[in-house]
Design a protein around this motif. Structure first.
Motif, PDB file in Angstrom:
ATOM      1  N   GLN A   1      -6.403  13.863  -6.160  1.00 38.79           N
ATOM      2  CA  GLN A   1      -6.145  13.102  -7.384  1.00 38.79           C
ATOM      3  C   GLN A   1      -6.050  14.035  -8.596  1.00 38.79           C
ATOM      4  OE1 GLN A   1      -9.008   9.823  -7.795  1.00 38.79           O
ATOM      5  NE2 GLN A   1      -9.220   9.801  -5.570  1.00 38.79           N
TER       6      GLN A   1
ATOM      7  N   ILE B   1       1.509   6.903  -6.775  1.00 37.57           N
ATOM      8  CA  ILE B   1       0.439   7.850  -7.140  1.00 37.57           C
ATOM      9  C   ILE B   1       0.887   9.286  -6.880  1.00 37.57           C
ATOM     10  CG2 ILE B   1      -1.913   8.600  -6.577  1.00 37.57           C
ATOM     11  CD1 ILE B   1      -2.520   5.641  -5.874  1.00 37.57           C
ATOM     12  N   THR B   2       1.489   9.504  -5.729  1.00 32.82           N
ATOM     13  CA  THR B   2       1.922  10.856  -5.355  1.00 32.82           C
ATOM     14  C   THR B   2       3.009  11.377  -6.287  1.00 32.82           C
ATOM     15  OG1 THR B   2       1.385  10.399  -3.031  1.00 32.82           O
ATOM     16  CG2 THR B   2       2.862  12.255  -3.475  1.00 32.82           C
TER      17      THR B   2
ATOM     18  N   CYS C   1      -4.903   0.299  -6.052  1.00 38.39           N
ATOM     19  CA  CYS C   1      -4.857   0.532  -4.598  1.00 38.39           C
ATOM     20  C   CYS C   1      -6.146   1.254  -4.198  1.00 38.39           C
ATOM     21  CB  CYS C   1      -3.617   1.353  -4.227  1.00 38.39           C
ATOM     22  SG  CYS C   1      -3.354   1.546  -2.461  1.00 38.39           S
TER      23      CYS C   1
ATOM     24  N   ARG D   1       0.941   4.071  -2.946  1.00 39.87           N
ATOM     25  CA  ARG D   1       0.596   5.456  -2.605  1.00 39.87           C
ATOM     26  C   ARG D   1       1.711   6.406  -3.034  1.00 39.87           C
ATOM     27  NH1 ARG D   1      -3.002   7.158   1.260  1.00 39.87           N
ATOM     28  NH2 ARG D   1      -1.393   8.561   2.070  1.00 39.87           N
ATOM     29  N   ASN D   2       2.946   5.957  -2.859  1.00 39.94           N
ATOM     30  CA  ASN D   2       4.083   6.774  -3.294  1.00 39.94           C
ATOM     31  C   ASN D   2       4.111   6.924  -4.813  1.00 39.94           C
ATOM     32  OD1 ASN D   2       4.970   7.162  -0.680  1.00 39.94           O
ATOM     33  ND2 ASN D   2       6.361   5.413  -0.716  1.00 39.94           N
TER      34      ASN D   2
ATOM     35  N   THR E   1       0.841  -1.208   0.000  1.00 41.08           N
ATOM     36  CA  THR E   1       0.000   0.000   0.000  1.00 41.08           C
ATOM     37  C   THR E   1       0.869   1.249   0.000  1.00 41.08           C
ATOM     38  OG1 THR E   1      -1.792  -1.120   1.184  1.00 41.08           O
ATOM     39  CG2 THR E   1      -1.754   1.287   1.285  1.00 41.08           C
ATOM     40  N   THR E   2       1.897   1.253   0.836  1.00 41.85           N
ATOM     41  CA  THR E   2       2.801   2.408   0.915  1.00 41.85           C
ATOM     42  C   THR E   2       3.489   2.655  -0.420  1.00 41.85           C
ATOM     43  OG1 THR E   2       3.204   1.998   3.270  1.00 41.85           O
ATOM     44  CG2 THR E   2       4.809   3.370   2.101  1.00 41.85           C
TER      45      THR E   2
ATOM     46  N   LEU F   1      -4.707   4.072  -9.381  1.00 43.91           N
ATOM     47  CA  LEU F   1      -5.762   4.270  -8.389  1.00 43.91           C
ATOM     48  C   LEU F   1      -6.568   2.989  -8.169  1.00 43.91           C
ATOM     49  CD1 LEU F   1      -7.103   7.788  -9.480  1.00 43.91           C
ATOM     50  CD2 LEU F   1      -5.582   7.282  -7.561  1.00 43.91           C
TER      51      LEU F   1
ATOM     52  N   PHE G   1      -6.778   8.949  -1.069  1.00 51.98           N
ATOM     53  CA  PHE G   1      -6.651  10.286  -1.648  1.00 51.98           C
ATOM     54  C   PHE G   1      -8.023  10.810  -2.082  1.00 51.98           C
ATOM     55  CE2 PHE G   1      -2.314   8.568  -2.929  1.00 51.98           C
ATOM     56  CZ  PHE G   1      -1.668   9.184  -1.862  1.00 51.98           C
TER      57      PHE G   1
ATOM     58  N   HIS H   1      -6.380   3.790  -1.241  1.00 53.73           N
ATOM     59  CA  HIS H   1      -5.296   4.770  -1.201  1.00 53.73           C
ATOM     60  C   HIS H   1      -5.614   5.950  -0.285  1.00 53.73           C
ATOM     61  CE1 HIS H   1      -7.863   7.093  -3.885  1.00 53.73           C
ATOM     62  NE2 HIS H   1      -7.879   6.080  -4.740  1.00 53.73           N
TER      63      HIS H   1
END
Length: 243
Positions: free
Chosen positions: A201, A166-167, A191, A163-164, A159-160, A188, A196, A194
């Motif tokens: 997004q 996506i960011t 995950c 998320r990274n 998950t981490t 997206l 967000f 996420h």
């Protein structure tokens, strides 16, 4: 020089001390526990245990008459099995499994029972080994099934990492607007938890674009793209992605 009375007093103290020590030895604080004798023979003691072989998934009792799983449904479940590889998406597997098993409607048979009954057939390889190692009768509900499965094959570390991704998303040099939007949405979907917001997004995607595509969005918005409301921004992006 000691007097007789002092000597006699000392002998009395020694006798009392010896008596106390003897009493402590005779009455221990934690007396040993007496266990029943095991009268089994050597052959019986060496036999393999017959307990602990229950399945992890508990199937509720089904009272419907003449109930059976159709071979067609079983084949659909087994045609897209989850093996537990790193590149496989456990969320996608759950969605597919739920979609397939929800098509079966039988009177007096809860659909949740059908899902619990068929879930083991949707697994193979490392995933099946995982299920076999789960504690017997530890999966009783839909939530148990999904939670244990997702936590095993989608750990917090994954998950981490997603998320990274996506960011830090950035449009590639040779990537069109449509391709970038599709890839962003794939991240997206990969995950779904996420966390967000839609605002985050849209802001992330806009700032990840090259200057040409940003100018195109601004033009479509009739000014600054970010001055629009989130739902308007989403409509503009989706409209542009179809061109």
């Amino acid at each position: 020089m000691r007097t007789r009375s002092q000597a006699r007093k000392r002998r009395q103290q020694q006798v009392q001390q010896t008596s106390v020590e003897s009493s402590n030895l005779e009455k221990p604080d934690n007396p040993p526990i007496v266990t029943m004798a095991d009268n089994r023979t050597m052959a019986q003691l060496l036999e393999a245990p017959t307990e602990g072989y229950e399945d992890a998934i508990v199937i509720p009792e089904i009272t419907a008459n003449n109930f059976e799983i159709k071979h067609g449904l079983l084949n659909l479940v087994q045609n897209k099995q989850f093996f537990g590889n790193d590149k496989e998406d456990p969320h996608a597997h759950i969605r597919y499994f739920n979609k397939i098993t929800s098509t079966m409607k039988i009177p007096n048979v809860p659909n949740t029972s059908i899902k619990l009954m068929l879930f083991s057939f949707s697994l193979e390889g490392a995933a099946r080994i995982w299920l076999e190692k789960e504690h017997p009768q530890s999966i009783e509900t839909r939530d148990d099934r999904v939670t244990k499965f997702i936590n095993k094959f989608f750990p917090p570390s994954k998950t981490t990492n997603l998320r990274n991704e996506i960011t830090r998303f950035q449009q590639k040099f040779d990537e069109t607007f449509c391709e970038a939007w599709d890839r962003f949405n794939d991240l997206l979907r990969g995950c779904p938890h996420h966390g967000f917001s839609e605002l985050h997004q849209l802001d992330t995607f806009y700032n990840a674009l090259n200057s040409i595509d940003q100018d195109s969005l601004n033009s479509a918005a009739g000014g600054n793209f970010l001055d629009k409301m989130p739902r308007e921004c989403l409509k503009i992006i989706e409209s542009k992605s179809k061109v």
